[in-house]
Design a protein around this motif. Structure first.
Motif, short mmCIF file in Angstrom:
data_model
loop_
_atom_site.label_atom_id
_atom_site.label_comp_id
_atom_site.label_asym_id
_atom_site.label_seq_id
_atom_site.Cartn_x
_atom_site.Cartn_y
_atom_site.Cartn_z
N UNK A 45 -2.55 11.64 -1.23
CA UNK A 45 -3.52 11.18 -0.67
C UNK A 45 -5.06 11.22 -0.67
N UNK A 46 -5.04 10.17 -1.99
CA UNK A 46 -6.54 10.08 -2.77
C UNK A 46 -7.79 10.34 -2.26
N UNK A 47 -8.93 10.96 -2.14
CA UNK A 47 -9.97 11.39 -2.12
C UNK A 47 -11.04 10.62 -2.52
N UNK A 48 -12.30 11.17 -1.68
CA UNK A 48 -13.00 10.23 -2.01
C UNK A 48 -14.29 9.61 -3.17
N UNK A 49 -14.23 11.32 -3.58
CA UNK A 49 -15.13 11.15 -5.06
C UNK A 49 -13.98 9.53 -5.40
#
Length: 410
Positions: free
Chosen positions: A197-201
């Protein structure tokens, strides 16, 4: 007399007349030279060898009976003729309301086009976005339909590799991939095959490059509800100034564990949706109306189903991970989707992923997917993907077969 000669004599045919002529024109080389999908190949091998199929990504649990009942009622009580090409109004409204509630997206039914599965939505989005000679950035490993569809549209694929074990999106690598003819970024979050799950940055890296270079983002978000460990999914369309340049892809098959229904959708600004809908109308035109009716019911009434579904997938992941690690495998962490990856090299296995996958299904009785099938340029060849969306007995049988494979192949 040989059977063919008997048939020819009965029909009054000569040998020359009975043999069909050779075609003068070649078929489309894109498809002539294309291998059968890795998922189809591994599933066929699993069936041939009576193996546990942990390769193809379908669950064997998780669907709510209520939605099946709704589909059955709709067959008897509603229309079984062509649905409107863009989808039943009830489903389009339910999709919009669902994302307003769950992701804070300000969308209406005018933003939605229903498709026959997410793969068709992806195909229509690519055909509507990409002109001959345009470049499309793919983040690999990537679902295997992306590159062929880009090429079918006349586009050029530019791969940006994510590297194990972190699989992070780096802004510098994206920026370096942009060329004068780059038209779109196509990416998948949550990510198949890695379970990330990719992170905000990382989402901001995608967004900032898209805004700076005026790119469309085709965001394959079919696993958006299969997020584990209490995490929350953020759609790239919700980031500043991204709603007008994002085509979001969703799937009832993944939300409700009903992959065979093939009900998907795309969501975008109305002007983008209209163009994608015109591509869609000459692909499948419309989708089974009783299934659309049932999915609308599920989206409207099924919020209470989501957390129990996540909890069950979390338990399945943990059961498979613990079993594989006990058998001596190095398992990469998975935060979402139905999938986890095993590092063969770190597990003491010297075979590449294709060789291991073939030997495992033929000799040990378990089908897995080689990760090298998800990239074309310098793919990792020491990783395999397993589907953990299975009942306990399926997981246990698969883990036991993987243990046999390690004994045979390490």
């Amino acid at each position: 007399m040989p059977p063919l000669a008997v048939l020819q004599a009965a029909l009054g045919l000569t040998l020359a007349a009975a043999v069909p002529p050779r075609y003068a024109a070649a078929m489309n080389p894109l498809y002539e030279q294309m291998r059968t999908s890795v998922f189809e190949r591994m599933s066929l091998l699993a069936a041939t060898h009576g193996a546990v199929n942990l390769g193809q990504g379908f669950p064997d649990f998780g669907w709510p009976d209520e939605i099946l009942d709704a589909a059955a009622r709709a067959v008897r009580e509603t229309s079984n003729q062509y649905a409107p090409s863009r989808g039943l109004p009830a489903l389009r409204e339910a999709v919009a309301a669902h994302y307003n509630r769950h992701q804070g997206l300000e969308v209406t039914s005018d933003h939605v086009c229903v498709t026959s599965g997410a793969t068709e939505a992806l195909g229509a989005a690519i055909l509507a976005t990409v002109s001959p000679g345009d470049e499309v950035i793919l983040l690999t490993p990537a679902y295997d339909s992306y590159a062929p569809m880009v090429r079918r549209a006349g586009g050029i694929v530019h791969e940006v590799a994510l590297r194990p074990p972190g699989w992070r999106i780096e802004r510098e690598a994206l920026e370096a991939a942009v060329a004068p003819r780059t038209r779109a970024i196509l990416f998948n979050d949550p990510h198949n095959p890695t379970g990330r799950l990719f992170e905000g940055d990382e989402l901001e890296a995608i967004s900032s490059v898209a805004r700076q270079h005026d790119l469309i983002v085709i965001s394959d978000e079919v696993w958006e509800h299969v997020v584990l460990d209490g995490q929350r999914f953020t759609s790239v369309a919700s980031l500043p100034r991204m709603a007008e340049r994002t085509i979001k892809i969703g799937s009832a098959g993944k939300i409700f564990s009903l992959t065979g229904w093939k009900v998907g959708w795309m969501i975008a600004a109305p002007e983008l949706t209209g163009t994608v809908a015109r591509a869609h109308q000459f692909l499948t035109f419309s989708t089974a109306p009783n299934l659309q009716t049932a999915v609308a019911y599920g989206l409207n009434e099924g919020d209470p189903w989501i957390e129990p579904m996540r909890a069950r997938f979390s338990r399945a992941r943990d059961r498979m991970t613990e079993g594989l690690r006990a058998a001596g495998y190095a398992v990469l962490d998975a935060a979402s989707t139905y999938f986890l990856c095993v590092d063969l090299q770190a597990s003491g296995i010297g075979l590449d992923d294709e060789s291991f996958a073939t030997a495992a299904v033929e000799q040990a009785g378990v089908a897995v997917v080689p990760l090298s099938a998800f990239a074309e340029q310098d793919p990792p060849r020491h990783l395999v993907r397993l589907c953990f969306g299975k009942k306990d007995e399926t997981i246990d049988a698969g883990v036991a077969a993987m243990a046999r494979a390690k004994e045979m192949l390490a």
